[in-house]
Write a protein that holds these residues in place. Structure first.
Motif, short mmCIF file in Angstrom:
data_model
loop_
_atom_site.label_atom_id
_atom_site.label_comp_id
_atom_site.label_asym_id
_atom_site.label_seq_id
_atom_site.Cartn_x
_atom_site.Cartn_y
_atom_site.Cartn_z
N GLY A 52 -66.91 -11.19 80.98
CA GLY A 52 -66.83 -9.99 81.78
C GLY A 52 -65.44 -9.38 81.70
N GLY A 53 -64.85 -9.10 82.85
CA GLY A 53 -63.52 -8.52 82.89
C GLY A 53 -62.41 -9.54 82.92
N TYR A 54 -62.72 -10.79 82.54
CA TYR A 54 -61.73 -11.86 82.64
C TYR A 54 -61.51 -12.55 81.30
CZ TYR A 54 -61.99 -11.55 87.72
OH TYR A 54 -61.91 -11.10 89.01
N LEU A 55 -60.29 -13.03 81.13
CA LEU A 55 -59.99 -14.02 80.10
C LEU A 55 -59.87 -15.35 80.85
CD1 LEU A 55 -57.32 -12.13 77.94
CD2 LEU A 55 -59.83 -12.06 77.80
N VAL A 56 -60.79 -16.25 80.57
CA VAL A 56 -60.83 -17.54 81.26
C VAL A 56 -60.09 -18.55 80.39
CG1 VAL A 56 -62.29 -19.33 82.25
CG2 VAL A 56 -63.05 -16.95 82.29
N GLN A 57 -58.94 -18.96 80.86
CA GLN A 57 -58.04 -19.79 80.07
C GLN A 57 -58.24 -21.26 80.41
OE1 GLN A 57 -54.20 -20.59 81.28
NE2 GLN A 57 -54.46 -22.09 79.66
N PHE A 58 -58.15 -22.12 79.40
CA PHE A 58 -58.44 -23.54 79.58
C PHE A 58 -57.19 -24.40 79.42
CE2 PHE A 58 -59.12 -27.60 77.41
CZ PHE A 58 -59.85 -28.27 78.38
N GLY A 59 -56.93 -25.26 80.39
CA GLY A 59 -56.04 -26.39 80.21
C GLY A 59 -54.55 -26.12 80.16
N GLY A 60 -54.07 -25.01 80.61
CA GLY A 60 -52.63 -24.76 80.58
C GLY A 60 -52.17 -24.19 79.25
N VAL A 61 -50.86 -24.07 79.11
CA VAL A 61 -50.25 -23.58 77.87
C VAL A 61 -49.92 -24.80 77.01
CG1 VAL A 61 -48.34 -22.31 76.85
CG2 VAL A 61 -49.30 -21.58 79.05
N PHE A 62 -50.41 -24.82 75.80
CA PHE A 62 -50.15 -25.94 74.90
C PHE A 62 -48.98 -25.57 73.98
CE2 PHE A 62 -54.81 -26.17 75.74
CZ PHE A 62 -54.77 -27.31 76.54
N GLY A 63 -47.82 -26.10 74.29
CA GLY A 63 -46.63 -25.79 73.52
C GLY A 63 -45.42 -26.48 74.09
N PRO A 64 -44.24 -26.28 73.50
CA PRO A 64 -43.02 -26.90 74.01
C PRO A 64 -42.77 -26.48 75.46
CG PRO A 64 -42.64 -25.88 71.87
CD PRO A 64 -43.99 -25.44 72.31
N GLU A 65 -42.31 -27.40 76.27
CA GLU A 65 -42.12 -27.10 77.69
C GLU A 65 -41.23 -25.88 77.90
OE1 GLU A 65 -40.60 -29.36 81.80
OE2 GLU A 65 -40.72 -30.44 79.89
N GLY A 66 -40.19 -25.75 77.09
CA GLY A 66 -39.27 -24.64 77.25
C GLY A 66 -39.85 -23.29 76.86
N GLU A 67 -40.98 -23.27 76.17
CA GLU A 67 -41.60 -22.02 75.73
C GLU A 67 -42.85 -21.67 76.52
OE1 GLU A 67 -42.39 -22.12 71.57
OE2 GLU A 67 -40.28 -22.31 70.99
N GLN A 68 -43.29 -22.55 77.41
CA GLN A 68 -44.57 -22.34 78.06
C GLN A 68 -44.58 -21.10 78.95
OE1 GLN A 68 -45.68 -25.98 80.05
NE2 GLN A 68 -45.94 -27.10 78.14
N GLU A 69 -43.52 -20.89 79.71
CA GLU A 69 -43.49 -19.72 80.59
C GLU A 69 -43.47 -18.43 79.78
OE1 GLU A 69 -40.86 -17.94 84.32
OE2 GLU A 69 -40.90 -20.10 83.90
N LYS A 70 -42.70 -18.41 78.70
CA LYS A 70 -42.65 -17.23 77.83
C LYS A 70 -44.03 -16.94 77.25
CE LYS A 70 -40.58 -15.67 73.47
NZ LYS A 70 -39.64 -16.04 72.36
N LEU A 71 -44.71 -17.98 76.82
CA LEU A 71 -46.03 -17.81 76.21
C LEU A 71 -47.06 -17.35 77.24
CD1 LEU A 71 -47.61 -18.01 73.60
CD2 LEU A 71 -47.84 -20.47 73.96
N LEU A 72 -46.99 -17.91 78.43
CA LEU A 72 -47.92 -17.50 79.49
C LEU A 72 -47.71 -16.04 79.86
CD1 LEU A 72 -50.11 -18.07 81.55
CD2 LEU A 72 -48.36 -19.03 83.07
N LYS A 73 -46.47 -15.62 79.98
CA LYS A 73 -46.20 -14.21 80.32
C LYS A 73 -46.65 -13.28 79.19
CE LYS A 73 -42.44 -15.06 83.59
NZ LYS A 73 -40.98 -14.95 83.87
N ALA A 74 -46.50 -13.72 77.95
CA ALA A 74 -46.97 -12.91 76.82
C ALA A 74 -48.50 -12.80 76.86
CB ALA A 74 -46.51 -13.53 75.50
N PHE A 75 -49.16 -13.87 77.25
CA PHE A 75 -50.62 -13.85 77.36
C PHE A 75 -51.06 -12.88 78.47
CE2 PHE A 75 -54.60 -15.86 79.09
CZ PHE A 75 -55.42 -15.52 78.02
#
Length: 332
Positions: A52-75
């Motif tokens: 529908g109108g959602y992107l349903v994301q699974f299991g958190g951000v899979f990546g280096p801890e220092g890049e996870q926030e950057k990747l989540l914000k980009a998503f």
């Protein structure tokens, strides 16, 4: 950038998963039908499905801890450009804290259960009933083998169809939060089957689990409805013996929604209304998800580790997002 499952190379998501994933169910991100978001200049990815109108994301951000926030914000920016809202399912506690910082409402949605194999034994009065069920299954002529999926693919498919018919004509096979057989990820899974008179009557598929509690995830499982009680337990006990012999540390039974809900593990970004709704589903949600039977099976092995898992909504909690999660997993 975003790619579909068909257009992304398997190793481009499997490698960061092996390297960075702490979620014991992370391998489910490799299920067929999953989409992936990858951002230039980052090593990890976000796994999601569109509903529908959602992107349903699974299991958190899979990546280096220092890049996870950057990747989540980009998503989130990617979702905004597509005019989609974001919700997430099966987050670990460390994920919950990250998502709360990024503007998500976060609530516990269930728990995961794990068995530390070096300390495990079926001896003692605690496991008497379990041992008796396993013995009864073996007396019925059950033979257990680890096999390659390609050798039994036809029998597995036929068993899946019988299992689904036995659940009733309105029941759909749950997806996204459980594993699969086949596809490019199959080469990393392990399959144990139970046979009676040469015919496959039960199976359990195990997926690799990575991170600080590496081992195996007790994943997809099926059995014929008319087999002897204890068949699944016998197959799992056989697999446990195999994994222990190989030196594996953990067997993860995975996530069960609406179980072991504890207000004490909620984060500061929790919604009281959503918390009440989760507790309502815990008491009355068997038609949505068979939590009680799953929990009973997992608890009979006396798992030593029980961890909370979380649901998150970007912005305020929306029941429409819960509805879309139920849709994308085919729980309804």
């Amino acid at each position: 950038m975003s790619t579909t499952e068909e257009s992304v190379a398997f190793d481009s998501v499997a490698q960061p998963l092996r390297k960075y994933a702490e979620n014991p169910s992370a391998f489910l991100a490799l299920n067929s039908g999953t989409e992936y978001f990858l951002a230039p200049g980052t090593e990890g990815f976000v796994a999601y499905r569109t509903a529908g109108g959602y992107l349903v994301q699974f299991g958190g951000v899979f990546g280096p801890e220092g890049e996870q926030e950057k990747l989540l914000k980009a998503f989130l920016e990617f979702a905004r450009a597509k005019r989609r809202k974001v919700c997430a399912i099966q987050l670990q506690r460390s994920d919950a804290d990250l998502y709360a910082r990024c503007g998500f409402t976060v609530n516990q949605v269930g728990s995961s259960f794990s068995l530390h194999l070096p300390a495990f034994t079926l001896k003692g009065s605690r496991f008497m009933k379990l041992r008796n069920k396993i013995s009864r299954a073996k007396r019925s002529g059950l033979r257990i083998d680890e096999v390659a999926y390609d050798e039994v693919a036809g029998e597995i498919d036929a068993l899946d169809q019988r299992w689904l018919r036995g659940k009733g004509r309105h029941v759909k096979e749950i997806e996204f939060l459980v594993g699969q057989c086949g596809g490019p990820a199959q080469r990393e899974r392990r399959l144990f089957v139970g046979r009676v008179e040469g015919a496959v009557v039960a199976y359990i598929s195990y997926s690799p689990a990575y991170g600080s509690r590496a081992g195996w995830l007790h994943d997809l499982s099926r059995r014929d409805n008319d087999v002897s009680p204890g068949v699944m337990e016998a197959v799992n006990a056989h697999a446990i013996d195999t994994f222990r012999t190989e030196g594996a540390e953990w067997l993860h039974f995975g996530f069960t929604p609406f179980t072991r809900l504890d207000p004490g593990v909620e984060v500061s970004a929790a919604s009281p209304v959503t918390g009440k709704f989760m507790r309502f589903l815990a008491d009355h949600g068997e038609k949505v998800y068979p939590s009680a039977s799953q929990l009973a099976y997992k608890e009979k092995w006396a798992p030593q580790l029980v961890l909370p898992e979380y649901l998150a909504f970007h912005g305020r909690a929306r029941f429409g997002a819960i509805w879309q999660i139920l849709r994308v997993t085919k729980s309804i």
